[in-house]
Each structure stands twice: as C-alpha cells, then as structure tokens.
Design an enzyme around this catalytic site. Structure first.
Site, PDB file in Angstrom:
ATOM      1  N   LYS A 179       0.854  -1.196   0.000  1.00 38.47           N
ATOM      2  CA  LYS A 179       0.000   0.000   0.000  1.00 38.47           C
ATOM      3  C   LYS A 179       0.886   1.240   0.000  1.00 38.47           C
ATOM      4  O   LYS A 179       1.577   1.512   0.976  1.00 38.47           O
ATOM      5  CB  LYS A 179      -0.926   0.048   1.211  1.00 38.47           C
ATOM      6  N   GLU A 205      10.904   0.899   9.740  1.00 40.98           N
ATOM      7  CA  GLU A 205      11.893   1.960   9.493  1.00 40.98           C
ATOM      8  C   GLU A 205      11.151   3.268   9.704  1.00 40.98           C
ATOM      9  O   GLU A 205      10.339   3.679   8.883  1.00 40.98           O
ATOM     10  CB  GLU A 205      12.450   1.842   8.063  1.00 40.98           C
ATOM     11  N   CYS A 232      14.301  10.817   6.564  1.00 37.11           N
ATOM     12  CA  CYS A 232      14.501  10.407   7.953  1.00 37.11           C
ATOM     13  C   CYS A 232      15.967  10.422   8.357  1.00 37.11           C
ATOM     14  O   CYS A 232      16.280  10.422   9.547  1.00 37.11           O
ATOM     15  CB  CYS A 232      13.888   9.037   8.205  1.00 37.11           C
ATOM     16  N   GLU A 249      10.898  15.237  15.525  1.00 40.99           N
ATOM     17  CA  GLU A 249      11.191  15.201  14.098  1.00 40.99           C
ATOM     18  C   GLU A 249      10.329  16.237  13.381  1.00 40.99           C
ATOM     19  O   GLU A 249       9.104  16.213  13.480  1.00 40.99           O
ATOM     20  CB  GLU A 249      10.929  13.817  13.524  1.00 40.99           C
TER      21      GLU A 249
END
Length: 476
Positions: A176, A249, A283, A379
């Site tokens: 997906k 991840e 990231c 983040e």
C-alpha cells in the site's frame, strides 16, 4: 467506480476498487487536483492477499536463479521507463525531475540489481554433526505473503527497498503506497506485468484505514512500514495481536557533530545539503548541528551562506535543489513547529513560506536552541536545521544521543582518534564521517530506539524477509 479513479493492481491486472470512497491527489507545486484514488476496503485487501497466497505456492519454490533473472529484467525495465516514472512521481511530490531521475529511478535500478545478486548469496550454518548419530543443517526459507506500507517522501525508491529483498527471498507482496503519492508505484506495477507471475506483486491504494486492514490481515507472515513513529507503533501493535513479524523503518533526528578541527566550509556545505535535500523530508537528514563552541559562529555563517545558494523552485528547473513539502497537512505542521520555537532561540535564515501558492518552505537555520526544546527533540521532517554548541567531547556525545531516535548521525573532524571514539559512542544505526546521507545498496540501513528495527538494503535486508528452519536427520 468512475473511470478517472486510479485502480488497484491485483493478480496481474488493474482492477477497480469495490469501495466508493475516493480521495483527491493534490500537486504540491500549485495545489491543483491531479487525480483521484480509491480508499480501498477490506474486500480489496482480501482479494490482493488471496492473489499473493495463490502465487506464493509456486513463486516461493522458485530457484534463486529464477528470481535473479526476474529482478535483472525489472532493473532494465525501470531504466527504460524512467521518463514515465519521473512524470508520475512529480505530479504527486513536486520534486525536481532531474533529482527523481538521478536519485530515485537510476539508484533504484542499481538497488534491484543488487537484490538480484543477493538472491543467490543467502547463507546458513554448514551441515554438521552436533550430536552423535545425527546431522543438522539450516534451511533459509521465504516467509510467505508480506504486507508493505510505503511513505510519500521517496515513493518509488521506498517501494523498491520493500519489494527488492522480499522478491529476492521468494515472498509475494501486497503493498500500500502513501495516500498522497501512489502514481509511481502503479507505474512500477505495470512494469512488472510481463516480468513477475500474476499475484506475486499486488498494489492496494487507500488511506490509513486501508493500511490498517492490510496490516491486520491474518494471512500475512510479515508487515513492513517506512513511516512515522506513530504509524510504526500502530503497525507493531497490530502485528503483535497475531504474532506476526514487524519490520519498522521510522523517524530520525540525525545529529551532525562538528569538532574544532573540522574544515568549516566543507563541513557547512555537506551538512546544509544533507539537511535541505528533498526539503528535509528524509529520515536520515542532518537536522541538528552539535558544534564545538570555538567555531560555532563561523560554522553558522557558513551554513547560512550555503543555504542561501540552494534554490527552492519548480520541478522543471534544472537549478532547483528542492521543491515543495508534500501536502497541506505536513506543510501546516512544519510551519507550526517553526513558529513555536522558544524565545531563547533565533531564526538566522528562513522560517517562512515561499510564495502564496504551493507548499514551498524556506531553508531554515535556528540557533540558540537548548537540548529540551521541542524543535531539538521532535522530528520536523522539513527544511529545518538547529545549531547548538558543546564544550567538550562528552557533552557533544550527550547532546547527540539525547533524543528518542537512533537512525543516522555524522561526525566531522580530522582526528582519527575522535572518529573511532565517536563512531562507537553515537547511538545510531548509521554514522557517517566527514559526510552525511550517502547510501549504498551493499550496506544496511536501519536504526535503534524509536527509529524502529529491521534493516533495509544489504544482505541483512534480504535476511529479514526469510525464516530459519533447523533440519536434523538420524543416521539410523
């Protein structure tokens, strides 16, 4: 369903979703609607998983050479369809077309070729007698049907990072893509039609609810996601209900630790490019500079000067370094976080929207931050770089490690001893030395702590998509 709605790819064919709900695909460059995608439901997921289950009966028994041949053909096809892939992805991301072509399509083809080779290099313990009268050996087998969820920051390459090792190991897939960036993945599905047997690779479009339906399907042996910490925790919790494997991840908050002997101009150039590449939507991006107090001001000046040379612009402009942020919700969140910095911090460049149309945000550098500040701890996933100073090596290590993430980091120094101490002390899955962000297919990518677990790329990534079976045979 209306003919202008994108279709799922199930069992070797593009098919309409059984759902009636759709979502608009927005081009982040000009905020126009460029398409519609279905919000696929459980029936769609069930059909895709059933196709993958059926295909696994034969694909899971193929020899490594057969899988290698298919992957090599796929790599060639990716290169041949580069222009189509670039156009499809650019509509959804607004990334510079030259960057998509060079940094995703070409690189992804190379990574597929690596996985083709890795398919024939899986290893286990040699056969031997560990008990008198018995011989033992290890079989490394594919897991079965795997469910995969990819993000919007590098839609095509992240799909390759998922399917490459899974196919090399002999698994079948239901993937997906992100709800905002599905189109390049559908081009990939079309490319695989004449290369992979029907049902080996399936794509189901949708939103978070679709992803939850996929992750929760009982027939999956492993679920893998590249995404936010919040999404990763949800996937891990769902997988735990059925004791599935999870491959996560997740986010990062990478420090770049700069010592007093570093080359200031070279360091500033490397860090700024690693901070602002793809608009910081990476990231592994350099997000926190931790610099010795003696060169703090000089490095800040050099970082600002470099940032001002990096053009934020349109996809067709060959001079564009990065384009818009991906979607309105993310753009709003980045704007909110930058606007909420504490009074003791200072925005020395950037900090605001560029233009009045599209989700463009200036390269932003913030000084005077403190370790506990949200802008340091959270983040941002945008073109935002913070700078703080340290007095000695111990403090530098403390600042670098004192976040919940553990994906990537870098150290900048000319001293070999400093390098050896820091590469051991930094609590991150990757440590770059006098560089930040290059990746190669042969080396593992993955982090610690809230950055998740499991490895992408490398032989370790392929092993994550296998299971180990002990076979013990009596001599009698």
């Amino acid at each position: 369903m209306a003919s202008d709605v994108l279709q799922n790819y199930i069992d070797g064919a593009f098919v309409d979703s059984t759902a009636t709900d759709t979502l608009d695909l927005i081009n982040p460059v000009d905020e126009t609607v460029v398409g519609r995608a279905p919000i696929s439901n459980q029936d769609d997921v069930n059909a895709a998983v059933a196709a993958a289950e059926s295909a696994f009966e034969s694909w899971g028994k193929t020899t490594p050479s057969v899988r290698q041949t298919a992957l090599l053909k796929l790599a060639d096809a990716i290169e041949a369809h580069s222009d189509e892939l670039v156009e499809a992805q650019c509509r959804n991301t607004g990334q510079p077309k030259a960057v998509i072509a060079a940094e995703e399509i070409a690189v992804s083809a190379d990574q597929v070729r690596f996985f083709a080779g890795a398919a024939r290099m899986l290893e286990g313990k040699s056969a031997g007698e560990y008990m008198d009268g018995f011989t033992s050996y290890v079989r490394r087998e594919p897991i079965g049907v795997v469910g995969q969820v990819t993000p919007w920051n590098y839609p095509f390459m992240m799909a390759i990072w998922k399917i490459g090792p899974a196919l090399a190991a002999g698994n079948t897939i239901v993937l997906k893509p992100s709800d905002t960036t599905p189109e390049s993945t559908l081009v990939l599905a079309k490319i695989t039609k004449d290369i992979l047997p029907d049902g080996v690779f399936n794509v189901v479009l949708g939103n978070g609810g679709t992803g939850a339906a996929l992750v929760g399907h009982p027939a999956l042996g492993l679920v893998s996601i590249t995404g936010s910490v919040r999404a990763g925790i949800a996937v891990a919790a769902s997988a735990a209900q059925q004791l599935k494997r999870a491959h996560l991840e997740l986010g990062g908050k990478a420090p770049a630790v700069v010592f007093a002997d570093a080359d200031i101009e070279k360091t500033a150039s490397g860090i700024a490019e690693a901070a602002f590449f793809n608009g910081g939507q990476d990231c592994t991006a350099a997000t926190r500079v931790v610099v010795h107090e003696s060169i703090h001001d000089a490095l800040v000046d050099a970082l600002v000067a470099k940032a001002k040379t990096l053009k934020v612009g349109l996809p067709d402009d060959p001079d564009t370094f990065y384009g818009p942020l991906n979607n309105i919700n993310h753009f709003t969140e980045v704007t909110k976080k930058v606007g909420a910095i504490p009074a003791h911090a200072t925005i020395v460049t950037g900090g605001k929207r560029l233009g009045d149309r599209g989700f463009f945000f200036e390269p932003t550098i913030i000084t005077g931050v403190e370790q506990h500040d949200p802008i340091v701890q959270e983040e941002i996933f945008g073109p935002v770089l913070t700078v703080q100073s340290f007095t000695d090596e111990s403090e530098a290590i403390d600042y670098a490690n004192d976040v919940r993430f553990g994906l990537a980091s870098s150290v900048w120094t000319k001293d070999h001893g400093t390098v050896e101490r820091l590469t051991r002390a930094l609590d991150f899955g990757a440590v770059w030395v006098n560089c930040h962000i290059p990746l190669v297919a042969e080396m593992p990518h993955g982090g610690f702590k809230y950055s998740g677990y499991g490895k992408d790329l490398s032989a370790y990534g392929v092993e994550d998509y296998t299971r180990i079976k002990h076979v013990m045979s009596s001599h009698d």
